[in-house]
Design a protein around this motif. Structure first.
Motif, PDB file in Angstrom:
ATOM      1  N   LYS A  90      10.284  34.458  48.599  1.00  0.00           N
ATOM      2  CA  LYS A  90       9.790  35.606  47.831  1.00  0.00           C
ATOM      3  C   LYS A  90      10.934  36.300  47.100  1.00  0.00           C
ATOM      4  N   GLU A  91      12.060  36.442  47.776  1.00  0.00           N
ATOM      5  CA  GLU A  91      13.212  37.107  47.149  1.00  0.00           C
ATOM      6  C   GLU A  91      13.747  36.285  45.986  1.00  0.00           C
ATOM      7  N   LYS A  92      13.800  34.980  46.153  1.00  0.00           N
ATOM      8  CA  LYS A  92      14.277  34.103  45.087  1.00  0.00           C
ATOM      9  C   LYS A  92      13.395  34.257  43.847  1.00  0.00           C
ATOM     10  N   MET A  93      12.075  34.221  44.053  1.00  0.00           N
ATOM     11  CA  MET A  93      11.159  34.363  42.923  1.00  0.00           C
ATOM     12  C   MET A  93      11.250  35.765  42.316  1.00  0.00           C
ATOM     13  N   ARG A  94      11.386  36.774  43.168  1.00  0.00           N
ATOM     14  CA  ARG A  94      11.507  38.150  42.682  1.00  0.00           C
ATOM     15  C   ARG A  94      12.685  38.269  41.716  1.00  0.00           C
ATOM     16  N   GLN A  95      13.748  37.486  41.971  1.00  0.00           N
ATOM     17  CA  GLN A  95      14.941  37.491  41.111  1.00  0.00           C
ATOM     18  C   GLN A  95      14.759  36.603  39.875  1.00  0.00           C
ATOM     19  N   GLY A  96      13.574  35.996  39.741  1.00  0.00           N
ATOM     20  CA  GLY A  96      13.305  35.161  38.576  1.00  0.00           C
ATOM     21  C   GLY A  96      13.829  33.746  38.707  1.00  0.00           C
TER      22      GLY A  96
END
Length: 179
Positions: free
Chosen positions: A52-58
């Motif tokens: 989730k954090e990786k995707m949140r960072q684009g």
């Protein structure tokens, strides 16, 4: 004693913004209204915090990120089936190998592929906020997408209709695959 019939799980798949969660919930509700025990599972809820954090960072997920998540998804489908209900899972499942992984534990998996143009989905995304999936990842979603093949027990469903129309199309396909 009669043996209970386990109905095949349904994978509602497509790129981010195609309506997987909305359609998946509505489909599970429609099946329940027909007297069929169904449980909706949003695969997004099964992502580990690091994904989730990786995707949140684009940053798009890679296969290494997705494999543990796919195992969790397969396990959840098996849990729902073991409870005697049909699992309806919203899951992007963009690559054939991801769907194959889910089929390892659920060989009867039926796929409802929510199909729409990049422009239509980008327009939809512009009207919503997703916890960790920014619109900037849409191109990577389309680049990764491998459309279901004829041997995958899949139905292509246009996202242009209403939720009710989309669910009706999937229900009609399920009556063919389940009956």
């Amino acid at each position: 004693m009669t043996e209970s019939v386990v109905l095949p799980p349904v994978l509602v798949m497509g790129v981010s913004g195609s309506g997987k969660s909305t359609i998946g919930r509505a489909l599970a509700d429609a099946l329940a209204a027909q007297g069929e025990p169904s449980v909706f599972v949003d695969a997004d809820d099964l992502h580990p915090a690091a994904n989730k954090e990786k995707m949140r960072q684009g940053i798009p997920l890679d296969d290494e990120d997705r494999w543990p998540w796919l195992v969790a998804c397969a396990d959840r489908i098996a849990e729902v089936e073991a409870s005697g209900s049909r699992c309806v899972m919203a899951n992007s499942a963009l690559k054939r190998v991801y769907r194959d992984r889910l089929r390892e534990d659920a060989p009867g998996l039926v796929i409802a592929f929510l199909d729409g143009s990049r422009e239509r989905i980008a327009e939809r995304q512009s009207h919503r906020h997703h916890e960790y999936m920014p619109t900037s990842l849409l191109d990577s979603q389309f680049a990764t997408l491998e459309r279901p093949q004829p041997d995958e027990a899949a139905v292509d469903v246009s996202i242009e209709g209403s939720v009710d129309d989309t669910v009706a199309t999937i229900l009609a396909a399920l009556s063919v695959t389940s009956g």
